[in-house]
Design an enzyme around this catalytic site. Structure first.
Site, short mmCIF file in Angstrom:
data_model
loop_
_atom_site.label_atom_id
_atom_site.label_comp_id
_atom_site.label_asym_id
_atom_site.label_seq_id
_atom_site.Cartn_x
_atom_site.Cartn_y
_atom_site.Cartn_z
CG ASP A 66 -0.39 -14.88 36.48
OD1 ASP A 66 -1.35 -14.88 35.69
OD2 ASP A 66 -0.53 -14.84 37.72
CB SER A 100 -7.64 -8.91 49.84
OG SER A 100 -8.73 -9.34 49.05
CG ASP A 125 -2.25 -12.29 42.45
OD1 ASP A 125 -1.58 -11.57 41.69
OD2 ASP A 125 -3.46 -12.50 42.31
CE1 TYR A 180 -7.18 -14.13 36.06
CE2 TYR A 180 -7.59 -16.48 36.31
CZ TYR A 180 -6.72 -15.41 36.35
OH TYR A 180 -5.40 -15.62 36.66
C1 GLA Z 1 -5.49 -12.13 39.12
C2 GLA Z 1 -4.83 -13.49 39.27
C3 GLA Z 1 -3.37 -13.44 38.83
C4 GLA Z 1 -3.22 -12.82 37.45
C5 GLA Z 1 -3.99 -11.51 37.36
C6 GLA Z 1 -4.00 -10.96 35.94
O1 GLA Z 1 -4.92 -11.22 40.02
O2 GLA Z 1 -4.92 -13.93 40.60
O3 GLA Z 1 -2.82 -14.73 38.88
O4 GLA Z 1 -3.63 -13.72 36.46
O5 GLA Z 1 -5.33 -11.66 37.78
O6 GLA Z 1 -2.73 -10.61 35.55
#
Ligand code: GLA
Length: 356
Positions: A22, A106, A151, A201
């Site tokens: 995403d 969350s 999300d 991340y």
């Molecule tokens: C987290 C991030 C999302 C997405 C996922 C991995 O949940 O908030 O935006 O990148 O990781 O798919």
């Protein structure tokens, strides 16, 4: 402005497939689950927030960062105001049945829920897409986590009985029916949350940006596997390979769902997991243990890590007798890691809503 109390239910999300795509202009296929952050709101003369979880209340006068969970609320006020929406002080009570760090988002549930509650109280007519965008801006610009849009879009837009197919490049979306006749979706909470989650991340994001630069592409949407193979750096090649193949898997999952071919959907879930484990390197031994154990069982169609990674939950597509398999897995996991696994069955559910 409304003066009576409004109660908002903001759901967590799972993601069938399309992980770490995403923020790479890719595709995702998430859905909301029936587990909520509950927010009660009423106008007041000062900003007051009370959390049922911490049993603590705070008042705030300045809209400044606190480096605590309260930032999700303050950030939403700030971002709404930046877009020209006036926000009157409120008395807010927050309760949550969404475990933090379980990969169920969350934080997005809280942001979107707070935004929805405020706009309801102020009687603003605001679209769900705008709500998702404001919540995303809150997370990235105020809280300071450079996440993608999956999300917040899911919490704001999800629809009962459907997954949300979202193209994160064009932001076009469509609802895909998840007719689960004969199949069920479960989430297993591994009980593991690795602290390196956030920094790793961010590193993955940087690696993907670097890979694009090396391939001289503006967007992953233009990248083919041939381009990927030409990348000299092995780490960048693996990251890019995950993104390109994961996008293909989302599209293949869409077609498999059209004919309710759960076996095929499950195959893509496993493939997604192994790509997240080996190419994107965002899994962990505990989660791999769960997925690898499940792969041996004929009544399990597929399973994979869900969310950002480094712990969190596993999504499982299985037949209904899965509960028996889970009990054995639970024993094995306890013996090995000393952790009690938790499992819940989930249904694709409605996005944020209010009881007034
Ligand atoms: C987290 C991030 C999302 C997405 C996922 C991995 O949940 O908030 O935006 O990148 O990781 O798919």
């Amino acid at each position: 402005m409304r003066t009576s109390k409004i109660i908002v239910y903001s759901p967590g999300r799972a993601n069938l497939i399309g992980e770490h795509t995403d923020y790479n202009d890719g595709y995702v296929l998430p859905f909301a689950i029936k587990r909520y952050v509950k927010i009660e709101i009423q106008p007041s003369n000062v900003f007051k927030i009370y959390s049922e979880q911490t049993k603590r209340g705070i008042q705030f006068h300045k809209l400044e960062k606190t480096n605590s969970w309260v930032d999700y609320v303050i950030g939403m006020v700030v971002k709404l105001m930046e877009r020209g929406y006036e926000v009157q002080p409120f008395d807010m009570r927050i309760d949550s049945e969404l475990p933090m760090g379980a990969g169920l988002s969350s934080s997005a549930a809280l942001e979107v829920g707070v935004g929805y509650a405020i706009t309801k109280m102020m009687s603003y007519d605001i679209s769900r897409v705008e709500l998702a965008e404001i919540a995303h801006a809150c997370e990235v610009e105020f809280v300071g986590v450079r996440c993608g849009i999956m999300d917040q879009y899911t919490v704001a837009l999800a629809k009962e009985g459907h997954a949300l197919f979202l193209d994160t490049l064009t932001k076009e979306y469509k609802y895909v029916p998840l007719r689960l006749d004969g199949a069920k979706i479960f989430l297993i909470d591994s009980g593991v949350k690795h602290e390196l989650g956030n920094s790793e991340y961010d590193r993955r994001r940087q690696e993907c940006e670097e890979a694009l630069l090396m391939m001289r592409k503006k967007s992953f949407r233009e990248v083919t596997l041939e381009d990927v193979e030409k990348l000299e750096d092995e780490v960048l090649r693996k990251r890019a390979q995950h993104v390109v193949t994961e996008n293909e898997r989302v599209l293949k999952t869409l077609s498999a769902l059209e004919t309710d071919n759960f076996k095929l959907v499950g195959k893509y879930l496993y493939e997604s997991h192994y790509s997240l484990r080996d190419n994107y390197e965002v899994s962990c031994p505990e989660i791999d243990f769960i997925v690898e154990y499940l792969e041996g069982h004929p009544s399990v169609y597929g399973a994979r890590i869900v969310g950002a990674g480094f712990g969190g939950s596993v999504i499982v597509l299985a037949e209904s007798d899965f509960v028996k398999i889970f009990e054995i897995l639970k024993d094995k996991y306890r013996n090995r890691y000393g952790i009690e696994l938790k499992m819940m069955e989930v249904y694709p559910s409605e996005g944020v809503f209010a009881h007034e």
